[in-house]
Scaffold this motif. Structure first.
Motif, short mmCIF file in Angstrom:
data_model
loop_
_atom_site.label_atom_id
_atom_site.label_comp_id
_atom_site.label_asym_id
_atom_site.label_seq_id
_atom_site.Cartn_x
_atom_site.Cartn_y
_atom_site.Cartn_z
N SER A 10 -39.03 0.94 80.34
CA SER A 10 -39.60 2.04 79.34
C SER A 10 -38.69 2.44 77.94
N ILE A 11 -39.27 2.11 77.02
CA ILE A 11 -39.72 2.38 75.63
C ILE A 11 -39.09 4.27 75.63
N PRO A 12 -39.83 4.92 75.89
CA PRO A 12 -39.00 6.44 75.64
C PRO A 12 -38.06 6.19 76.55
N PHE A 13 -37.78 5.87 77.42
CA PHE A 13 -36.48 6.39 78.04
C PHE A 13 -34.80 6.27 77.21
N TRP A 14 -35.40 5.24 76.21
CA TRP A 14 -33.85 4.42 75.66
C TRP A 14 -34.03 5.18 73.79
N ILE A 15 -35.00 5.81 73.99
CA ILE A 15 -35.85 6.25 72.59
C ILE A 15 -34.82 7.85 72.96
N LEU A 16 -34.97 8.56 74.02
CA LEU A 16 -34.39 8.97 74.63
C LEU A 16 -32.38 8.92 74.84
N VAL A 17 -31.82 7.72 74.84
CA VAL A 17 -30.31 7.38 75.32
C VAL A 17 -30.74 7.34 73.68
N ALA A 18 -30.88 6.99 73.05
CA ALA A 18 -30.30 6.44 71.09
C ALA A 18 -30.78 8.08 70.24
N PHE A 61 -23.96 24.84 63.78
CA PHE A 61 -25.31 23.64 63.92
C PHE A 61 -24.47 22.86 64.95
N GLY A 62 -23.80 22.12 63.70
CA GLY A 62 -22.60 21.16 64.75
C GLY A 62 -22.51 21.14 66.56
N GLY A 63 -22.60 22.50 67.11
CA GLY A 63 -22.05 22.63 68.28
C GLY A 63 -23.73 22.58 68.76
N ILE A 64 -24.51 23.07 67.90
CA ILE A 64 -26.09 22.55 69.01
C ILE A 64 -26.63 21.59 69.25
N LEU A 65 -26.12 20.70 67.82
CA LEU A 65 -26.39 19.30 68.31
C LEU A 65 -26.35 18.48 69.09
N LEU A 66 -24.72 18.86 69.04
CA LEU A 66 -24.15 17.81 69.68
C LEU A 66 -24.45 18.92 71.60
N GLY A 67 -24.77 19.90 72.04
CA GLY A 67 -25.45 20.61 72.84
C GLY A 67 -26.84 19.70 73.61
N ALA A 68 -27.64 19.90 72.54
CA ALA A 68 -28.59 19.16 72.83
C ALA A 68 -28.58 17.33 72.64
N GLY A 69 -27.79 17.54 72.62
CA GLY A 69 -27.31 15.23 72.88
C GLY A 69 -27.22 15.33 74.04
N VAL A 70 -25.42 16.06 74.70
CA VAL A 70 -25.29 16.19 76.10
C VAL A 70 -27.15 16.15 77.10
N VAL A 71 -27.78 17.46 76.15
CA VAL A 71 -28.70 17.78 77.44
C VAL A 71 -29.47 17.05 77.52
N GLY A 72 -29.23 16.12 76.15
CA GLY A 72 -30.69 15.12 76.32
C GLY A 72 -29.59 13.63 77.16
N LEU A 73 -28.80 13.56 77.03
CA LEU A 73 -28.06 12.27 78.04
C LEU A 73 -28.18 12.92 79.10
N ALA A 74 -27.80 13.64 79.40
CA ALA A 74 -28.39 13.44 81.33
C ALA A 74 -29.26 14.32 81.85
N LEU A 75 -30.27 14.18 81.37
CA LEU A 75 -31.68 13.67 81.08
C LEU A 75 -31.69 12.85 81.22
N ALA A 76 -31.81 11.61 80.52
CA ALA A 76 -31.92 10.63 80.85
C ALA A 76 -30.95 9.71 81.96
#
Length: 158
Positions: A10-18, A61-76
Motif C-alpha cells: 500500500s503506497i499510502p501506508f508507506w507514505i505515512l511511515v516515511a 515547534f520541534g517538540g510538536i513535530l516530534l510528537g506528530a511523527g510519533v503519533v503517525g508512526l503509531a498509527l502506521a
C-alpha cells in the motif's frame, strides 16, 4: 498469490511511515539544535532576547513535530497490526477476470417452468418443470403461451 499482507504493497501506508519518520527526525533535530544553542548562550552570558524567546518557540515547534511523527508512526503500526488480524479477500488478476467473463452464454442454464400440452389440459397441480438452456432459441408452442405474451391472430379471441 503473494504471501505478504496487502498493507505491505500500500503506497499510502508507506507514505505515512516515511512522513512519520521524517517528522520524528526533523522534530528531533530542531528541538535538540535550538535548545542546545539556547543553553550554550545562556550559560556563557551572551544570550539575547531573540536567543531566549525565539529559541523557546523553535523548541516547542520541534517538540510538536516530534510528537506528530510519533503519533503517525503509531498509527502506521496499528494499521499494519489490524491488517494482519483482518485479512482481506485476495484480488483477482486480469487473467482470472477474463476467464470468468469468457464463459459462453450457452453454458449458463436457466431453470424455467415449462407446461406441456398434456399438462395444459390437466389440473394445475400437475405441471412439469424442466431446465431450459439459454441458447435454446426454438419458438414457443402457441398452445402453451398466454395471449399476453403473444397476441393471437384468431379474430374470435380478440
Amino acid at each position: 498469490m503473494s504471501v505478504h499482507p496487502r498493507i505491505v504493497r500500500s503506497i499510502p501506508f508507506w507514505i505515512l511511515v516515511a512522513g512519520s519518520v521524517a517528522a520524528i527526525g526533523g522534530g528531533t533535530y530542531v528541538l535538540v539544535e535550538k535548545l542546545s544553542h539556547m543553553e550554550a548562550t545562556i550559560l556563557d552570558n551572551t544570550a539575547t532576547g531573540v536567543d531566549v524567546y525565539v529559541g523557546q518557540i523553535w523548541g516547542v515547534f520541534g517538540g510538536i513535530l516530534l510528537g506528530a511523527g510519533v503519533v503517525g508512526l503509531a498509527l502506521a503500526l496499528a494499521t499494519a497490526a489490524l491488517s494482519s488480524v483482518f485479512p482481506r479477500e485476495p484480488r483477482r488478476t486480469a487473467g482470472e477476470q477474463d476467464r470468468h467473463a469468457a464463459v459462453p452464454a450457452s453454458e449458463h442454464v436457466i431453470s424455467e417452468p415449462v407446461v406441456s400440452e398434456r399438462a395444459a389440459s390437466e389440473p394445475a397441480d400437475s405441471t412439469e418443470t424442466t431446465a431450459v438452456s439459454a441458447a435454446d432459441t426454438t419458438a414457443p408452442d402457441p398452445a402453451t403461451t398466454s395471449t399476453l405474451e403473444s397476441p393471437s391472430n384468431d379474430p374470435q379471441q380478440r
